[in-house]
Motif scaffolding. Sequence first.
Motif, short mmCIF file in Angstrom:
data_model
loop_
_atom_site.label_atom_id
_atom_site.label_comp_id
_atom_site.label_asym_id
_atom_site.label_seq_id
_atom_site.Cartn_x
_atom_site.Cartn_y
_atom_site.Cartn_z
N UNK A 131 19.56 -7.34 -1.15
CA UNK A 131 18.73 -6.08 -0.51
C UNK A 131 17.38 -6.66 -0.02
N UNK A 132 17.20 -7.09 1.30
CA UNK A 132 15.90 -7.49 1.85
C UNK A 132 14.96 -6.33 1.94
N UNK A 133 13.70 -6.32 1.70
CA UNK A 133 12.89 -5.38 1.88
C UNK A 133 12.39 -5.25 3.32
N UNK A 134 12.56 -4.25 4.18
CA UNK A 134 12.29 -3.80 5.33
C UNK A 134 10.84 -3.18 5.65
N UNK A 135 10.07 -3.48 6.36
CA UNK A 135 9.04 -2.78 6.96
C UNK A 135 9.45 -2.46 8.51
N UNK A 136 9.81 -1.36 8.59
CA UNK A 136 10.27 -0.98 10.19
C UNK A 136 9.26 0.07 10.97
N UNK A 137 8.82 -0.53 11.86
CA UNK A 137 7.74 0.10 12.58
C UNK A 137 8.25 0.64 13.94
N UNK A 138 7.59 1.67 14.54
CA UNK A 138 7.78 2.36 15.86
C UNK A 138 7.49 1.22 17.02
N UNK A 139 8.30 1.45 18.11
CA UNK A 139 8.17 0.54 19.20
C UNK A 139 6.64 0.63 19.70
N UNK A 140 6.00 1.56 19.88
CA UNK A 140 4.61 1.43 20.46
C UNK A 140 3.50 1.80 19.16
N UNK A 141 3.71 1.29 17.78
CA UNK A 141 3.00 1.44 16.99
C UNK A 141 1.76 0.34 17.04
N UNK A 142 2.12 -0.75 17.41
CA UNK A 142 0.98 -1.83 17.50
C UNK A 142 0.99 -2.55 16.31
N UNK A 143 1.86 -2.34 15.14
CA UNK A 143 2.13 -2.77 13.90
C UNK A 143 2.96 -4.28 13.84
N UNK A 144 2.34 -5.35 13.72
CA UNK A 144 3.11 -6.56 13.63
C UNK A 144 2.88 -7.60 12.41
N UNK A 145 2.08 -6.82 11.58
CA UNK A 145 1.90 -7.36 10.01
C UNK A 145 1.46 -6.36 9.10
N UNK A 146 1.65 -6.78 7.94
CA UNK A 146 1.27 -5.78 6.97
C UNK A 146 -0.04 -5.27 7.11
N UNK A 147 -1.11 -6.17 7.63
CA UNK A 147 -2.47 -5.61 7.78
C UNK A 147 -2.58 -4.61 8.59
N UNK A 148 -1.74 -4.71 9.67
CA UNK A 148 -1.73 -3.69 10.80
C UNK A 148 -1.50 -1.98 10.25
N UNK A 149 -0.68 -2.13 9.05
CA UNK A 149 -0.69 -0.57 8.52
C UNK A 149 -1.59 0.16 8.15
N UNK A 150 -2.56 -0.40 8.03
CA UNK A 150 -4.19 0.24 7.73
C UNK A 150 -4.44 1.29 8.63
N UNK A 151 -4.47 2.67 8.46
CA UNK A 151 -5.02 3.61 9.38
C UNK A 151 -3.58 4.11 9.95
N UNK A 152 -2.51 3.79 9.79
CA UNK A 152 -1.39 4.28 10.36
C UNK A 152 -0.57 5.22 9.21
N UNK A 153 0.37 6.04 9.71
CA UNK A 153 1.21 7.08 9.02
C UNK A 153 2.31 6.30 8.63
N UNK A 154 2.47 6.05 7.24
CA UNK A 154 3.21 5.19 6.58
C UNK A 154 4.22 6.09 5.45
N UNK A 155 5.37 5.92 5.57
CA UNK A 155 6.44 6.57 4.55
C UNK A 155 6.60 5.41 3.45
N UNK A 156 6.18 5.75 2.18
CA UNK A 156 6.28 4.93 1.21
C UNK A 156 7.60 5.25 0.40
N UNK A 157 8.32 6.26 0.77
CA UNK A 157 9.63 6.58 -0.27
C UNK A 157 9.43 7.70 -1.17
N UNK A 158 10.47 8.50 -1.43
CA UNK A 158 10.39 9.24 -2.30
C UNK A 158 10.27 8.81 -3.91
#
Length: 333
Positions: A131-158
């Motif tokens: 089970x690989x851990x995925x970070x799945x990002x929107x097409x136009x989100x501008x996210x290319x690395x973990x650092x880019x998640x700062x300031x974004x709307x992120x689902x961390x799971x239930x």
Amino acid sequence: MKTIKNITIGALVVAALSVISLTAPIAQAANTFISIGTGGPTGVYFVVGNSICRMVHKEAAEGRKSGRKHGIRCAAPSTGGSNYNIGQIGEGELDFGVAQSDWQFHASNGSSKWQGKKQSDLRAVMSVHPEPFHIIVGKDSGINSWADLTGKRVNIGNPGSGQRGTMEVLMAAHGTKASDFKIATELTSSEQSKALCDGKIDAYGYTVGVPNAGVSIATDGCDARIINLNSDVEASLVNDNPYYAFATIPAGTYKTSSKDVTTFGVKATFVSSAKVSADVVYELVRAVFENIEDFRKLHPAFANLTHEQMISDGLSAPLHEGAVRYYKEQGWM
């Protein structure tokens, strides 16, 4: 019959229909009902649990000329995931469950989220798929690395899910707080891809086997991408923890996977309790391995399973005596 807490009526209806459609009429053997905790209905855990039930029912002799007269009837409804399943097994509300290998380790050892709540009766039965851990990002989100998640709307799971637990481990390792995100949502695995495609979130983390129908909803439906997680932070997690390993999501797996994605991950494992009958565990394990070719066909993530891996990889809790009995009979132990 046991009462399973916090499981939707719809999931129970699906599970009940599955039992009705897969089982033969009751004959000589007394019936034993077993419950398997899975995960979200679009995830591979749900397929694991229901595939195991299918193998158990396939082996049943009742109403047939040959087979096992074990009388076992099985249901595998959708649940909250790894930690929920482990907790409900400990409470006696579930007999079996699918869980990430890291949470099996922590529950068995009383560490991390299970500190002070060690599950001494937790027993490993077998492992299943990577089970690989995925970070799945929107097409136009501008996210290319973990650092880019700062300031974004992120689902961390239930809460209670393995993906939430692993996301929190990764956040801690990177020094990231939930407040660093613009919004930290707690959507389930069946809700997150639609939310991404609807523009309600920018990214989500997901621990899941490959390929996955839920991920495909995002990648094939709205051109979402999966980013690499291969920094020194992930390398330290892999080096320091025996239940983690680097993993590759191959190019071509999804519509937007033009290159291999490097990430880290765990194993999906199948667990139970020492209080569950050894005979029941034996019959379940036997049903899977005696029909392993059929089992492999039920999901692409199962295609390369071998007994060598399934009886050892990612198993940190003691093996259940019923599983050990079968493995020794086969000369595997």
